[in-house]
Design a protein around this motif. Structure first.
Motif, PDB file in Angstrom:
ATOM      1  N   THR A 120      57.246  28.662 -18.139  1.00 56.56           N
ATOM      2  CA  THR A 120      55.938  28.310 -18.025  1.00 56.56           C
ATOM      3  C   THR A 120      55.644  26.836 -17.412  1.00 56.56           C
ATOM      4  OG1 THR A 120      55.287  29.560 -19.764  1.00 56.56           O
ATOM      5  CG2 THR A 120      53.650  28.080 -19.064  1.00 56.56           C
ATOM      6  N   ARG A 121      56.342  25.960 -17.844  1.00 58.08           N
ATOM      7  CA  ARG A 121      56.152  24.626 -17.210  1.00 58.08           C
ATOM      8  C   ARG A 121      56.591  24.619 -15.660  1.00 58.08           C
ATOM      9  NH1 ARG A 121      58.687  18.949 -19.636  1.00 58.08           N
ATOM     10  NH2 ARG A 121      58.030  17.636 -17.698  1.00 58.08           N
ATOM     11  N   GLN A 122      57.851  25.350 -15.250  1.00 62.38           N
ATOM     12  CA  GLN A 122      58.054  25.833 -14.036  1.00 62.38           C
ATOM     13  C   GLN A 122      56.938  26.206 -13.101  1.00 62.38           C
ATOM     14  OE1 GLN A 122      61.426  27.982 -13.019  1.00 62.38           O
ATOM     15  NE2 GLN A 122      61.473  27.629 -10.943  1.00 62.38           N
ATOM     16  N   LEU A 123      56.216  27.096 -13.412  1.00 68.31           N
ATOM     17  CA  LEU A 123      55.146  27.743 -12.688  1.00 68.31           C
ATOM     18  C   LEU A 123      53.928  26.831 -12.728  1.00 68.31           C
ATOM     19  CD1 LEU A 123      55.170  31.142 -14.334  1.00 68.31           C
ATOM     20  CD2 LEU A 123      55.938  30.614 -12.308  1.00 68.31           C
ATOM     21  N   ILE A 124      53.581  25.975 -13.775  1.00 70.37           N
ATOM     22  CA  ILE A 124      52.412  25.010 -13.613  1.00 70.37           C
ATOM     23  C   ILE A 124      52.938  24.067 -12.526  1.00 70.37           C
ATOM     24  CG2 ILE A 124      51.472  22.918 -14.725  1.00 70.37           C
ATOM     25  CD1 ILE A 124      51.842  25.009 -17.319  1.00 70.37           C
ATOM     26  N   GLU A 125      54.145  23.416 -12.435  1.00 66.33           N
ATOM     27  CA  GLU A 125      54.581  22.485 -11.625  1.00 66.33           C
ATOM     28  C   GLU A 125      54.551  22.797 -10.256  1.00 66.33           C
ATOM     29  OE1 GLU A 125      58.473  21.211 -13.434  1.00 66.33           O
ATOM     30  OE2 GLU A 125      57.480  19.689 -14.729  1.00 66.33           O
ATOM     31  N   LEU A 126      54.854  24.191 -10.048  1.00 66.63           N
ATOM     32  CA  LEU A 126      54.755  24.707  -8.738  1.00 66.63           C
ATOM     33  C   LEU A 126      53.509  24.851  -8.175  1.00 66.63           C
ATOM     34  CD1 LEU A 126      57.208  27.665  -8.983  1.00 66.63           C
ATOM     35  CD2 LEU A 126      57.436  25.666  -7.427  1.00 66.63           C
ATOM     36  N   CYS A 127      52.438  25.175  -9.234  1.00 63.76           N
ATOM     37  CA  CYS A 127      50.991  25.016  -8.853  1.00 63.76           C
ATOM     38  C   CYS A 127      50.614  23.754  -8.269  1.00 63.76           C
ATOM     39  CB  CYS A 127      50.072  25.586 -10.159  1.00 63.76           C
ATOM     40  SG  CYS A 127      50.117  27.418 -10.223  1.00 63.76           S
ATOM     41  N   GLN A 128      50.967  22.861  -9.094  1.00 69.46           N
ATOM     42  CA  GLN A 128      50.867  21.165  -8.875  1.00 69.46           C
ATOM     43  C   GLN A 128      51.422  20.615  -7.533  1.00 69.46           C
ATOM     44  OE1 GLN A 128      52.216  19.571 -12.473  1.00 69.46           O
ATOM     45  NE2 GLN A 128      50.387  19.807 -13.790  1.00 69.46           N
ATOM     46  N   ALA A 129      52.370  21.348  -7.244  1.00 69.60           N
ATOM     47  CA  ALA A 129      53.296  20.788  -6.056  1.00 69.60           C
ATOM     48  C   ALA A 129      52.653  21.251  -4.978  1.00 69.60           C
ATOM     49  CB  ALA A 129      54.644  20.867  -6.112  1.00 69.60           C
ATOM     50  N   ASN A 130      51.876  22.445  -4.955  1.00 70.39           N
ATOM     51  CA  ASN A 130      51.647  23.274  -3.907  1.00 70.39           C
ATOM     52  C   ASN A 130      50.123  23.388  -3.596  1.00 70.39           C
ATOM     53  OD1 ASN A 130      54.184  24.470  -2.551  1.00 70.39           O
ATOM     54  ND2 ASN A 130      54.591  24.526  -4.761  1.00 70.39           N
ATOM     55  N   GLY A 131      49.386  22.601  -4.549  1.00 66.17           N
ATOM     56  CA  GLY A 131      48.015  22.641  -4.276  1.00 66.17           C
ATOM     57  C   GLY A 131      47.513  23.993  -4.777  1.00 66.17           C
ATOM     58  N   ILE A 132      47.832  24.543  -5.440  1.00 65.82           N
ATOM     59  CA  ILE A 132      47.438  25.843  -6.062  1.00 65.82           C
ATOM     60  C   ILE A 132      46.495  25.735  -7.077  1.00 65.82           C
ATOM     61  CG2 ILE A 132      47.990  28.224  -6.634  1.00 65.82           C
ATOM     62  CD1 ILE A 132      50.411  27.947  -5.503  1.00 65.82           C
ATOM     63  N   ASP A 133      45.377  26.084  -7.177  1.00 63.19           N
ATOM     64  CA  ASP A 133      44.333  25.808  -8.056  1.00 63.19           C
ATOM     65  C   ASP A 133      44.787  26.642  -9.353  1.00 63.19           C
ATOM     66  OD1 ASP A 133      41.830  25.365  -9.412  1.00 63.19           O
ATOM     67  OD2 ASP A 133      40.694  26.888  -8.557  1.00 63.19           O
ATOM     68  N   HIS A 134      44.824  26.047 -10.390  1.00 57.25           N
ATOM     69  CA  HIS A 134      45.180  26.842 -11.751  1.00 57.25           C
ATOM     70  C   HIS A 134      44.479  26.226 -12.947  1.00 57.25           C
ATOM     71  CE1 HIS A 134      47.642  23.238 -11.532  1.00 57.25           C
ATOM     72  NE2 HIS A 134      47.911  23.470 -12.683  1.00 57.25           N
ATOM     73  N   GLN A 135      44.614  26.773 -13.978  1.00 51.83           N
ATOM     74  CA  GLN A 135      44.031  26.422 -15.283  1.00 51.83           C
ATOM     75  C   GLN A 135      45.200  27.271 -16.228  1.00 51.83           C
ATOM     76  OE1 GLN A 135      41.648  27.594 -12.945  1.00 51.83           O
ATOM     77  NE2 GLN A 135      42.276  29.829 -13.138  1.00 51.83           N
ATOM     78  N   ARG A 136      45.267  26.813 -17.630  1.00 49.60           N
ATOM     79  CA  ARG A 136      45.855  27.485 -18.650  1.00 49.60           C
ATOM     80  C   ARG A 136      44.967  28.190 -19.759  1.00 49.60           C
ATOM     81  NH1 ARG A 136      49.800  22.651 -20.348  1.00 49.60           N
ATOM     82  NH2 ARG A 136      50.103  21.396 -18.392  1.00 49.60           N
ATOM     83  N   ASP A 137      45.601  29.081 -20.268  1.00 45.73           N
ATOM     84  CA  ASP A 137      44.743  29.737 -21.428  1.00 45.73           C
ATOM     85  C   ASP A 137      45.536  30.350 -22.401  1.00 45.73           C
ATOM     86  OD1 ASP A 137      42.314  30.750 -22.663  1.00 45.73           O
ATOM     87  OD2 ASP A 137      41.558  31.913 -21.043  1.00 45.73           O
ATOM     88  N   VAL A 138      44.955  30.576 -23.517  1.00 48.18           N
ATOM     89  CA  VAL A 138      45.589  31.366 -24.625  1.00 48.18           C
ATOM     90  C   VAL A 138      44.884  32.802 -24.926  1.00 48.18           C
ATOM     91  CG1 VAL A 138      46.136  31.291 -27.193  1.00 48.18           C
ATOM     92  CG2 VAL A 138      46.602  29.223 -25.673  1.00 48.18           C
ATOM     93  N   PHE A 139      45.450  33.622 -24.951  1.00 49.22           N
ATOM     94  CA  PHE A 139      44.763  35.152 -25.143  1.00 49.22           C
ATOM     95  C   PHE A 139      45.359  35.554 -26.720  1.00 49.22           C
ATOM     96  CE2 PHE A 139      45.509  35.787 -20.132  1.00 49.22           C
ATOM     97  CZ  PHE A 139      44.796  35.087 -20.321  1.00 49.22           C
ATOM     98  N   ARG A 140      44.382  35.792 -27.701  1.00 44.59           N
ATOM     99  CA  ARG A 140      44.496  36.005 -28.763  1.00 44.59           C
ATOM    100  C   ARG A 140      44.685  37.585 -29.045  1.00 44.59           C
ATOM    101  NH1 ARG A 140      40.076  33.940 -32.842  1.00 44.59           N
ATOM    102  NH2 ARG A 140      41.491  34.916 -34.184  1.00 44.59           N
ATOM    103  N   TYR A 141      43.904  38.527 -28.417  1.00 47.28           N
ATOM    104  CA  TYR A 141      43.994  39.791 -28.459  1.00 47.28           C
ATOM    105  C   TYR A 141      44.432  40.648 -27.230  1.00 47.28           C
ATOM    106  CZ  TYR A 141      40.881  38.219 -32.189  1.00 47.28           C
ATOM    107  OH  TYR A 141      40.314  37.635 -33.185  1.00 47.28           O
ATOM    108  N   TYR A 142      45.722  40.254 -26.952  1.00 44.88           N
ATOM    109  CA  TYR A 142      46.369  40.630 -25.742  1.00 44.88           C
ATOM    110  C   TYR A 142      47.890  40.628 -25.761  1.00 44.88           C
ATOM    111  CZ  TYR A 142      46.854  39.992 -20.436  1.00 44.88           C
ATOM    112  OH  TYR A 142      47.060  40.033 -19.298  1.00 44.88           O
ATOM    113  N   ARG A 143      48.340  41.420 -24.966  1.00 48.13           N
ATOM    114  CA  ARG A 143      50.004  41.631 -24.668  1.00 48.13           C
ATOM    115  C   ARG A 143      49.993  42.372 -23.525  1.00 48.13           C
ATOM    116  NH1 ARG A 143      53.251  44.473 -28.452  1.00 48.13           N
ATOM    117  NH2 ARG A 143      54.431  45.289 -26.651  1.00 48.13           N
TER     118      ARG A 143
END
Length: 367
Positions: A275-298
């Protein structure tokens, strides 16, 4: 080599084609055939499990430690639970969705020997008959019925049409692609995810990219009932990134633009390092992103872990408003997820020990 870009026209064309194919869980063969033919057209060789999950591999620098990307072709739907004395059909849902969103839906009934059209209605549907009772009746699958577009007013007449208990009911998606980039439709979960992966493969192959390890492109057929990626993952795979819908709603951090990276769902936190790698790839390549937590989801990742696969998992999503209902997404989120996937499959391997199932403590990563 310059990083290729996702072709939004191709992505939208694939989404339109997928939405035109009914594929409620249990009736996915047509969608499986379509995706397999498209993979062949893109130069890959799809392999199918007995039930129809798809695997296609882009060969990389190494076979061990492979990366997998997964989405599911199955959607929500319903089945015939019983034939009522008035000839209409009682239903049970396929997957978890509210009968509130079934009311008024146009549908196709798929029997073994027949195919019929119809409409799902509340039991009290006539305002001229029931007046205020139309608004007072409860919401639930016990309070709706399927009206068949055929001359029938009894159980016997409906049975004579070839309708039987257990027949699959597919709900029309009713897609609407707006000039503002918004896309309204049922079943964007997860046909939009499938379209994203196909668009990623198209860009990957167009550019002649070679990944550091093999890339396994996976498409499952039973995610909506919790089976998902339980039986399509090979031992060479070290990590799995699921592509599915995010939930834009109050107290959620998802958005209909950019990539929403899920940090945890009801099965628990996703892999810290992946997950951290994906976040850092967004940051390094200027890809708009946000994080979330899903309670009723799989997602497919949960079924893979529950099946005993020792792999790192992550979930990247496109924000969906009114998930499992009258869904809406934006093209920006779809292309953003595709751009992240392109950067991910081309990125260097960060944890070398993942090529082996077991290793010593010295090679184990640190948080």
């Amino acid at each position: 080599m310059k990083q290729p870009r996702i072709n939004p026209d191709y992505l939208v064309a694939q989404l339109k084609a997928l939405l035109a194919i009914d594929s409620p869980m249990g009736y996915t063969d047509k969608a499986v055939r379509y995706v397999s033919r498209e993979l062949e057209r893109l130069g890959l060789t799809p392999e199918l499990t007995r039930r129809g999950a798809i695997r296609a591999i882009s060969q990389g620098g190494k076979r061990q430690g492979a990366r997998a990307i997964v989405a599911h072709v199955d959607t929500l739907g319903a089945q015939v639970k019983a034939i009522r004395p008035n000839g209409r059909l009682a239903l049970v849902p396929i997957g978890h969705w509210s009968a509130r969103f079934a009311e008024g839906a146009r549908v196709t009934i798929y029997g073994y020997e027949t195919m019929l059209r119809g409409t799902i209605l509340p039991l009290k549907a006539s305002g001229h008959t029931f007046n205020d009772e139309v608004d007072k009746q409860p919401t639930g699958w016990d309070f709706v019925e399927l009206r068949i577009d055929a001359a029938t007013s009894s159980k016997e007449e409906t049975e004579a049409l070839g309708v039987a208990v257990g027949d699959i009911v597919a709900v029309d998606p009713q897609p609407d692609f707006s000039k503002t980039g918004f896309i309204n439709s049922r079943h964007l979960d997860d046909k939009a995810g499938v379209a994203i992966i196909l668009a990623t493969i198209e860009a990957f192959e167009r550019a002649g990219m070679v990944a550091p390890v093999d890339i396994h492109w996976l498409f499952t057929i039973a995610e909506e009932v919790g089976v998902g990626a339980s039986s399509v993952i090979m031992p060479d795979v070290a990590s799995l990134v699921a592509v599915d819908n995010g939930t834009t709603a109050p107290l959620q951090n998802s958005a209909e633009t950019g990539v929403t990276i899920c940090m945890a769902d009801q099965s628990g936190p996703f892999d810290y390092h992946l997950t951290r790698q994906l976040i850092e790839l967004c940051q390094a390549n200027g890809i708009d992103h946000q994080r979330d937590v899903f309670r009723y989801y799989r997602s497919d990742s949960a079924s893979a872990l529950e099946a005993g696969h020792d792999i790192r998992t992550a979930l990247v999503t496109f924000g969906v408003d009114a998930s499992h209902g009258y869904e809406r997404i934006h093209l920006d989120a779809l292309t953003s997820v595709g751009e992240l996937l392109l950067n991910y499959v081309a990125s260097p391997i960060q944890i070398a020990r993942d090529v082996e199932e077991f290793s010593d403590l010295r090679s184990f990563p640190q948080q």
